[in-house]
Design a protein around this motif. Sequence first.
Motif, PDB file in Angstrom:
ATOM      1  N   CYS A  32       6.511 -33.767  23.075  1.00  0.00           N
ATOM      2  CA  CYS A  32       7.360 -33.993  21.895  1.00  0.00           C
ATOM      3  C   CYS A  32       6.554 -34.275  20.630  1.00  0.00           C
ATOM      4  O   CYS A  32       7.128 -34.349  19.539  1.00  0.00           O
ATOM      5  CB  CYS A  32       8.359 -35.117  22.145  1.00  0.00           C
ATOM      6  SG  CYS A  32       7.654 -36.796  22.126  1.00  0.00           S
ATOM      7  N   GLY A  33       5.233 -34.455  20.740  1.00  0.00           N
ATOM      8  CA  GLY A  33       4.401 -34.640  19.568  1.00  0.00           C
ATOM      9  C   GLY A  33       4.337 -36.052  19.018  1.00  0.00           C
ATOM     10  O   GLY A  33       3.714 -36.297  17.984  1.00  0.00           O
ATOM     11  N   PHE A  34       4.972 -37.002  19.699  1.00  0.00           N
ATOM     12  CA  PHE A  34       4.951 -38.397  19.256  1.00  0.00           C
ATOM     13  C   PHE A  34       3.552 -38.979  19.439  1.00  0.00           C
ATOM     14  O   PHE A  34       2.903 -38.757  20.457  1.00  0.00           O
ATOM     15  CB  PHE A  34       5.962 -39.201  20.078  1.00  0.00           C
ATOM     16  CG  PHE A  34       6.023 -40.666  19.742  1.00  0.00           C
ATOM     17  CD1 PHE A  34       6.553 -41.102  18.540  1.00  0.00           C
ATOM     18  CD2 PHE A  34       5.571 -41.626  20.652  1.00  0.00           C
ATOM     19  CE1 PHE A  34       6.631 -42.460  18.240  1.00  0.00           C
ATOM     20  CE2 PHE A  34       5.645 -42.984  20.369  1.00  0.00           C
ATOM     21  CZ  PHE A  34       6.173 -43.395  19.151  1.00  0.00           C
ATOM     22  N   GLN A 166       1.443 -30.765  11.337  1.00  0.00           N
ATOM     23  CA  GLN A 166       1.054 -29.896  12.443  1.00  0.00           C
ATOM     24  C   GLN A 166      -0.081 -28.981  12.022  1.00  0.00           C
ATOM     25  O   GLN A 166       0.007 -28.319  10.981  1.00  0.00           O
ATOM     26  CB  GLN A 166       2.264 -29.077  12.904  1.00  0.00           C
ATOM     27  CG  GLN A 166       3.415 -29.924  13.430  1.00  0.00           C
ATOM     28  CD  GLN A 166       3.034 -30.774  14.629  1.00  0.00           C
ATOM     29  OE1 GLN A 166       2.317 -30.299  15.520  1.00  0.00           O
ATOM     30  NE2 GLN A 166       3.501 -32.008  14.648  1.00  0.00           N
ATOM     31  N   PRO A 167      -1.159 -28.935  12.793  1.00  0.00           N
ATOM     32  CA  PRO A 167      -1.428 -29.724  14.008  1.00  0.00           C
ATOM     33  C   PRO A 167      -1.687 -31.191  13.668  1.00  0.00           C
ATOM     34  O   PRO A 167      -1.931 -31.530  12.518  1.00  0.00           O
ATOM     35  CB  PRO A 167      -2.676 -29.061  14.587  1.00  0.00           C
ATOM     36  CG  PRO A 167      -3.378 -28.503  13.383  1.00  0.00           C
ATOM     37  CD  PRO A 167      -2.287 -28.039  12.446  1.00  0.00           C
ATOM     38  N   ALA A 168      -1.629 -32.028  14.694  1.00  0.00           N
ATOM     39  CA  ALA A 168      -1.813 -33.464  14.485  1.00  0.00           C
ATOM     40  C   ALA A 168      -3.142 -33.734  13.786  1.00  0.00           C
ATOM     41  O   ALA A 168      -4.193 -33.278  14.237  1.00  0.00           O
ATOM     42  CB  ALA A 168      -1.756 -34.192  15.816  1.00  0.00           C
ATOM     43  N   PRO A 169      -3.115 -34.472  12.683  1.00  0.00           N
ATOM     44  CA  PRO A 169      -4.349 -34.697  11.919  1.00  0.00           C
ATOM     45  C   PRO A 169      -5.300 -35.685  12.578  1.00  0.00           C
ATOM     46  O   PRO A 169      -4.889 -36.556  13.351  1.00  0.00           O
ATOM     47  CB  PRO A 169      -3.828 -35.249  10.589  1.00  0.00           C
ATOM     48  CG  PRO A 169      -2.524 -35.895  10.939  1.00  0.00           C
ATOM     49  CD  PRO A 169      -1.941 -35.069  12.047  1.00  0.00           C
ATOM     50  N   LYS A 170      -6.553 -35.550  12.234  1.00  0.00           N
ATOM     51  CA  LYS A 170      -7.557 -36.525  12.662  1.00  0.00           C
ATOM     52  C   LYS A 170      -7.374 -37.808  11.852  1.00  0.00           C
ATOM     53  O   LYS A 170      -6.649 -37.841  10.858  1.00  0.00           O
ATOM     54  CB  LYS A 170      -8.958 -35.956  12.470  1.00  0.00           C
ATOM     55  CG  LYS A 170      -9.241 -34.712  13.289  1.00  0.00           C
ATOM     56  CD  LYS A 170     -10.625 -34.156  12.979  1.00  0.00           C
ATOM     57  CE  LYS A 170     -10.892 -32.880  13.761  1.00  0.00           C
ATOM     58  NZ  LYS A 170     -12.225 -32.297  13.433  1.00  0.00           N
ATOM     59  N   LEU A 171      -8.057 -38.849  12.258  1.00  0.00           N
ATOM     60  CA  LEU A 171      -7.908 -40.152  11.620  1.00  0.00           C
ATOM     61  C   LEU A 171      -8.127 -40.087  10.110  1.00  0.00           C
ATOM     62  O   LEU A 171      -7.353 -40.642   9.337  1.00  0.00           O
ATOM     63  CB  LEU A 171      -8.883 -41.154  12.251  1.00  0.00           C
ATOM     64  CG  LEU A 171      -8.921 -42.556  11.620  1.00  0.00           C
ATOM     65  CD1 LEU A 171      -7.574 -43.244  11.740  1.00  0.00           C
ATOM     66  CD2 LEU A 171     -10.021 -43.397  12.265  1.00  0.00           C
ATOM     67  N   ASN A 172      -9.168 -39.384   9.680  1.00  0.00           N
ATOM     68  CA  ASN A 172      -9.498 -39.350   8.254  1.00  0.00           C
ATOM     69  C   ASN A 172      -8.721 -38.291   7.479  1.00  0.00           C
ATOM     70  O   ASN A 172      -8.966 -38.080   6.290  1.00  0.00           O
ATOM     71  CB  ASN A 172     -11.002 -39.128   8.054  1.00  0.00           C
ATOM     72  CG  ASN A 172     -11.466 -37.792   8.613  1.00  0.00           C
ATOM     73  OD1 ASN A 172     -10.710 -37.094   9.274  1.00  0.00           O
ATOM     74  ND2 ASN A 172     -12.722 -37.444   8.353  1.00  0.00           N
ATOM     75  N   LYS A 191      10.146 -32.983  16.437  1.00  0.00           N
ATOM     76  CA  LYS A 191      10.652 -32.824  17.796  1.00  0.00           C
ATOM     77  C   LYS A 191      10.903 -34.169  18.462  1.00  0.00           C
ATOM     78  O   LYS A 191      11.868 -34.324  19.233  1.00  0.00           O
ATOM     79  CB  LYS A 191       9.674 -31.998  18.643  1.00  0.00           C
ATOM     80  CG  LYS A 191      10.232 -31.627  20.017  1.00  0.00           C
ATOM     81  CD  LYS A 191       9.326 -30.652  20.753  1.00  0.00           C
ATOM     82  CE  LYS A 191       9.935 -30.261  22.091  1.00  0.00           C
ATOM     83  NZ  LYS A 191       9.055 -29.305  22.823  1.00  0.00           N
ATOM     84  N   SER A 192      10.078 -35.165  18.189  1.00  0.00           N
ATOM     85  CA  SER A 192      10.283 -36.477  18.814  1.00  0.00           C
ATOM     86  C   SER A 192      11.574 -37.126  18.299  1.00  0.00           C
ATOM     87  O   SER A 192      12.282 -37.788  19.056  1.00  0.00           O
ATOM     88  CB  SER A 192       9.082 -37.389  18.562  1.00  0.00           C
ATOM     89  OG  SER A 192       8.942 -37.719  17.204  1.00  0.00           O
ATOM     90  N   ILE A 193      11.898 -36.920  17.012  1.00  0.00           N
ATOM     91  CA  ILE A 193      13.160 -37.468  16.490  1.00  0.00           C
ATOM     92  C   ILE A 193      14.343 -36.673  17.043  1.00  0.00           C
ATOM     93  O   ILE A 193      15.398 -37.242  17.343  1.00  0.00           O
ATOM     94  CB  ILE A 193      13.155 -37.481  14.946  1.00  0.00           C
ATOM     95  CG1 ILE A 193      11.987 -38.327  14.433  1.00  0.00           C
ATOM     96  CG2 ILE A 193      14.479 -38.038  14.416  1.00  0.00           C
ATOM     97  CD1 ILE A 193      11.870 -38.380  12.917  1.00  0.00           C
ATOM     98  N   ASP A 207      15.105 -33.848   5.738  1.00  0.00           N
ATOM     99  CA  ASP A 207      14.555 -33.051   4.644  1.00  0.00           C
ATOM    100  C   ASP A 207      13.239 -32.411   5.050  1.00  0.00           C
ATOM    101  O   ASP A 207      12.562 -31.793   4.238  1.00  0.00           O
ATOM    102  CB  ASP A 207      14.382 -33.899   3.378  1.00  0.00           C
ATOM    103  CG  ASP A 207      13.313 -34.978   3.519  1.00  0.00           C
ATOM    104  OD1 ASP A 207      12.752 -35.143   4.626  1.00  0.00           O
ATOM    105  OD2 ASP A 207      13.043 -35.675   2.523  1.00  0.00           O
ATOM    106  N   ASN A 208      12.873 -32.581   6.343  1.00  0.00           N
ATOM    107  CA  ASN A 208      11.654 -32.011   6.928  1.00  0.00           C
ATOM    108  C   ASN A 208      10.373 -32.632   6.374  1.00  0.00           C
ATOM    109  O   ASN A 208       9.286 -32.096   6.576  1.00  0.00           O
ATOM    110  CB  ASN A 208      11.608 -30.486   6.738  1.00  0.00           C
ATOM    111  CG  ASN A 208      12.629 -29.780   7.599  1.00  0.00           C
ATOM    112  OD1 ASN A 208      12.777 -30.085   8.782  1.00  0.00           O
ATOM    113  ND2 ASN A 208      13.368 -28.852   7.008  1.00  0.00           N
ATOM    114  N   LYS A 209      10.522 -33.789   5.741  1.00  0.00           N
ATOM    115  CA  LYS A 209       9.340 -34.496   5.235  1.00  0.00           C
ATOM    116  C   LYS A 209       9.349 -35.946   5.680  1.00  0.00           C
ATOM    117  O   LYS A 209       8.582 -36.354   6.531  1.00  0.00           O
ATOM    118  CB  LYS A 209       9.273 -34.395   3.711  1.00  0.00           C
ATOM    119  CG  LYS A 209       9.002 -32.993   3.197  1.00  0.00           C
ATOM    120  CD  LYS A 209       8.892 -32.983   1.681  1.00  0.00           C
ATOM    121  CE  LYS A 209       8.586 -31.577   1.168  1.00  0.00           C
ATOM    122  NZ  LYS A 209       8.483 -31.547  -0.327  1.00  0.00           N
TER     123      LYS A 209
END
Length: 256
Positions: A32-34, A166-172, A191-193, A207-209
Motif C-alpha cells: 500500500c506504500g505506507f 512516487q517513488p518513495a523519496p530518500k531521507l534527504n 493507496k494507503s488512504i 486533491d492528490n496532494k
Amino acid sequence: MRCKICDSDSKLLFNALVLRKHDVGYYICPKCGFIQTEKPYWLHEAYKNAINACDTGLLARNQRFSKPVALIIYYFLGKDIACLDYAGGYGVFTRLMRDIGFDFYWHDPYCENLFAKGFELDKAKRRIGLVTAFEAFEHFEDPKAELEKILSISRTVLFSTDLVPQPAPKLNEWWYYSPEHGQHVSFYSKKSIETLAKTYNLRYYTDNKRLHLLTDRKLPLFSFRLVTHLRKLGMPYHYVKSRVESRIKSDMRTVI
C-alpha cells in the motif's frame, strides 16, 4: 515489521537520526506504500512541547486551509452543520472558522486552547457533522486506532497530510520526514488512504496532494477537485464568506 494500514510485511527503507541522537528505521509497505518508523520510543522527548519550534508555518497553514474548508462545507456538507477541529492545537483554526461564520469546536488533550476558549467539544449542543484534522495524521503512532476515535465522532473527516511522492523519496529528498523534531512517524501514499477508506466503508476524495476527505456521503468527484483548486482564485471563497454570518460578536456575548 507489519504495516499499520494493511498488515503486510514492511521493508526497511532507510535509517535516520531522529532528534539528532536516535538511530531509527523507516519502513515501507510494498503493497500500500505506507511508510512508518519503528516503534517510536522517543515520543516523550519529541512532545516536551506539543507544538514543535520547527512549525513556523502554523499560522499560514491555518489561514490557507480555512478557504477550501469553507468551500467544502458550504457546497457539499451544509453551512449549518456543527464541526470539530480534532488535534486543534492552540485553537487557531477553530477561531478562524467561527470568524468566517461556521459552527466549529475544538478538541486537543495535549495542547492548551488559547484562541477558542468556550468552544471546546463538550460545549457543542448538536451532533458533530464534520471532523477536521490538519497536519495530525503523520503524528499518529497507530493511525487506525486514531481514525476509529475520530469516526466515533463523525463519519465525515477532512484532513491534511502530504502524500508520499512516487517513488518513495530518500531521507534527504523529502522535508516531510522531519527527523529533527521526531514527531512525524506515519507517512501516507494515496493507496494507503484508499485502503483505510475501504476498511471503514468510506468514500475517499482528494486533491492528490495534501487535502483528503473520508466520508460515507457520495459527492461529485469532479466538483470536489474543482472546489479545492478554485479556492486559489479567491472569488468562490469571498462569495461563501458573504453568505454566512461571522460569529465574532455572538461568540463574544456567549463567552461573557
